[in-house]
Design a protein around this motif. Structure first.
Motif, PDB file in Angstrom:
ATOM      1  N   GLN A 187       0.014   8.387  -0.438  1.00 50.71           N
ATOM      2  CA  GLN A 187      -0.837   8.884  -1.503  1.00 50.71           C
ATOM      3  C   GLN A 187      -2.263   8.722  -1.229  1.00 50.71           C
ATOM      4  OE1 GLN A 187       1.351   7.718  -4.883  1.00 50.71           O
ATOM      5  NE2 GLN A 187       3.485   7.905  -3.979  1.00 50.71           N
ATOM      6  N   TYR A 188      -2.624   8.199  -0.474  1.00 50.60           N
ATOM      7  CA  TYR A 188      -4.295   7.953  -0.456  1.00 50.60           C
ATOM      8  C   TYR A 188      -5.063   9.329  -0.300  1.00 50.60           C
ATOM      9  CZ  TYR A 188      -3.399   2.843  -0.159  1.00 50.60           C
ATOM     10  OH  TYR A 188      -3.121   1.500  -0.134  1.00 50.60           O
ATOM     11  N   GLY A 247       0.884  -1.134   0.139  1.00 45.91           N
ATOM     12  CA  GLY A 247      -0.130  -0.041   0.021  1.00 45.91           C
ATOM     13  C   GLY A 247       0.939   1.183   0.006  1.00 45.91           C
ATOM     14  N   MET A 248       0.310   2.233  -0.506  1.00 40.92           N
ATOM     15  CA  MET A 248       1.229   3.472  -0.357  1.00 40.92           C
ATOM     16  C   MET A 248       0.428   4.739   0.348  1.00 40.92           C
ATOM     17  SD  MET A 248       3.307   3.229  -4.016  1.00 40.92           S
ATOM     18  CE  MET A 248       4.259   1.406  -4.289  1.00 40.92           C
ATOM     19  N   PRO A 296      -0.661  14.054  -7.825  1.00 45.35           N
ATOM     20  CA  PRO A 296      -0.130  12.685  -7.634  1.00 45.35           C
ATOM     21  C   PRO A 296       1.290  13.068  -7.076  1.00 45.35           C
ATOM     22  CG  PRO A 296      -0.535  13.192  -9.939  1.00 45.35           C
ATOM     23  CD  PRO A 296      -1.053  14.200  -8.990  1.00 45.35           C
ATOM     24  N   SER A 297       2.074  12.068  -6.360  1.00 51.97           N
ATOM     25  CA  SER A 297       3.442  12.303  -5.809  1.00 51.97           C
ATOM     26  C   SER A 297       4.437  12.035  -6.762  1.00 51.97           C
ATOM     27  CB  SER A 297       3.377  11.335  -4.468  1.00 51.97           C
ATOM     28  OG  SER A 297       4.567  10.927  -4.413  1.00 51.97           O
ATOM     29  N   ALA A 298       5.346  12.489  -6.460  1.00 54.02           N
ATOM     30  CA  ALA A 298       6.651  12.701  -7.301  1.00 54.02           C
ATOM     31  C   ALA A 298       7.791  11.649  -7.135  1.00 54.02           C
ATOM     32  CB  ALA A 298       7.420  14.133  -7.198  1.00 54.02           C
TER      33      ALA A 298
END
Lengths: 332, 332
Positions: B247-248, B243-244, B253-255
């Protein structure tokens, strides 16, 4: 024998420039006991060379400054002081970037004449093994898979495309420019081709060419191509991570892909690999490749530059997008 | 029986706020033929719930607006009209976010009383299966591996750490805050712990705690944690992408990570997985977990909020870093 050679004089900052290199001419000694003297016929350009020009630690040591660089070459033995080699033998070595060399016999490997010499730098060499291992082992290609290949008109990519096509798969390739796109459709007979330079969104282009999604992605590029593949991947898709040429010349790290969470939700497998560590598959690979070539299913996709003087131009061609297939220098 | 429930009223933009939800009270009908009536004892919070609050397509459908949300819960049968269930039975269901329910018997699963009820929401439930599958199958843990776990004090992370420790591995955990770092060292007995909020560079902190590199990374976070793991990974390291959470709640969006090329040069395997698709391993998992619990090697790491009224607070606790272990709501 006199031999001209190309030396690395300083480590490039970003894209290499002419002054990072020098040309020199050396006298080759006659071969001593256990040595051979070889005249190179062809040498091959390889994106990994860019890595070795830098000091950064990688899976192979950096090139030494003030010395001739190295890289895959095929040549002909001109003199031998070793019982296993005779003049006229075709040999493969890592001693490219020079017209010839005298070296211990264990630095060269004999190759048969049943394939054209330059094939051993392309589909029957490490380039071919990279395509073969990545597609069949790292990505575990299986019947019914739709395959997406980035840098599809390049050395490795063009072999990946051919192997996937001869195995009956639907194959989508991406490359830069209309000429390469035509090459993918007309010569490699792919099912879909994307000119990424002409597409405002690589993800939308891939969705259009692969409306059923992709099951395998062979990544030569990283960055936005990887991002598009993550977006369009089907559940359980497998990605073979072969190289990320989009980043080799970067002086700062790249930001993409921004959607790596797709790897979780779709249960993707991202498998990095280096063909050098899969030499145990060489025999099976060569047997398959000879059979495919004999059946006319696998051809040499190459761009040939004539003469060692054009070697830096050939190297630039890896990155500036001018070449189709494997970039070769014909030395003699 | 009357039951209060928590409904999703609108899809959150970024972090959920109180007005995205409503509380309602409903009358539960008596169980009809083949139905049971259940009073929930505990429900569990799960980061994946955040995904279901959004409309975006994922591996489970989004929650419906105006209806009670769903999530893992354990409860006690209070009335049964099905031959397989009797009042007093302990049952597991996905019908959390409510005090009770009347439902077809195939919506609940019986659980034995040899473990505490809430264990089925933690180390003996999907949380435990996620840790087990990710560590032992997706990351293919093998003797001698050094293991790095992000969100190590969380529900899944704390079980991953315990399983890796009881199997004799060196384990490094990362979590946010001094309290969690102490928990990793003092309670879970990890070999190294990183308070990522106190470290200017997560990569340097990981290099310090794992000077020999890491062989397995269990990723609950993505982003900078994944980037540090890529940097410090040994050759052939395996990453389980679970899971990330970083970022949820992101609206853009993350870099990170910016160093994915490490996956190529180190031949890493990045394996996304979802425990729901590994239910075939449930029996082996439960047998192992019972044995480990009986031997005192596996304990329930949990933070309990008392009462359904505190359920939104418990959910926030997943993301604001206030909880240790699994976040539970004690409903009755």
């Amino acid at each position: 024998m006199r031999s001209r050679e190309v030396r690395l004089e300083r480590r490039p900052n970003g894209s290499p420039v002419r002054d990072d290199f020098s040309f020199a001419e050396v006298d080759l000694p006659d071969p001593g006991p256990g040595e051979v003297q070889v005249r190179n016929l062809y040498m091959a350009m390889d994106p990994a060379m860019r890595g070795r020009m830098s000091e950064a630690r990688s899976y192979v040591p950096p090139f030494e400054l003030g010395k001739a660089m190295e890289g895959p070459a095929v040549g002909e033995v001109v003199a031998s002081n070793d019982p296993n080699f005779a003049p006229g033998d075709l040999v493969w070595s890592r001693l490219g970037w020079r017209e010839g060399f005298t070296a211990p016999a264990d630095k060269v490997e004999k190759r048969s004449r049943d394939l054209p010499p330059q094939a051993y730098l392309g589909f029957a060499g490490m380039t071919g093994l990279t395509a073969y291992v990545g597609l069949l082992h790292s990505a575990a290609l299986k019947p019914g898979d739709t395959v997406f290949v980035s840098a599809a008109s390049g050395g490795v990519g063009s072999v990946v495309c051919q192997i996937a096509k001869l195995k009956g798969h639907k194959v989508i390739g991406a490359a830069g420019g209309e000429r390469k796109k035509r090459y993918l459709l007309d010569v490699l007979k792919l099912d879909g081709a994307i000119d990424y330079k002409a597409e405002p969104s690589l993800t939308k282009a891939l969705a259009r060419e692969a409306p059923q999604g992709i099951d395998v992605y062979f990544d030569n590029v990283g960055g936005d191509h990887l991002q598009a593949a993550l977006a369009i991947a089907n559940k359980y898709a497998r990605f073979a991570l072969c190289g990320m040429i989009s980043q080799y010349n970067s002086t700062e790290p790249s930001a993409a892909p921004r959607n790596l969470t797709a790897a979780v939700t779709k249960e993707l497998t991202l498998q990095g690999f280096i063909a050098l560590n899969h030499l145990d598959k060489m025999d099976a690979f060569l047997a398959d490749v000879r059979a495919w070539h004999a059946a006319g299913l696998l051809t040499s996709a190459e761009t040939v530059y004539e003469g060692l003087d054009r070697s830096l131009e050939a190297f630039d061609g890896l990155f500036d997008g001018s070449g189709l297939g494997k970039m070769l220098v014909k030395i003699a």
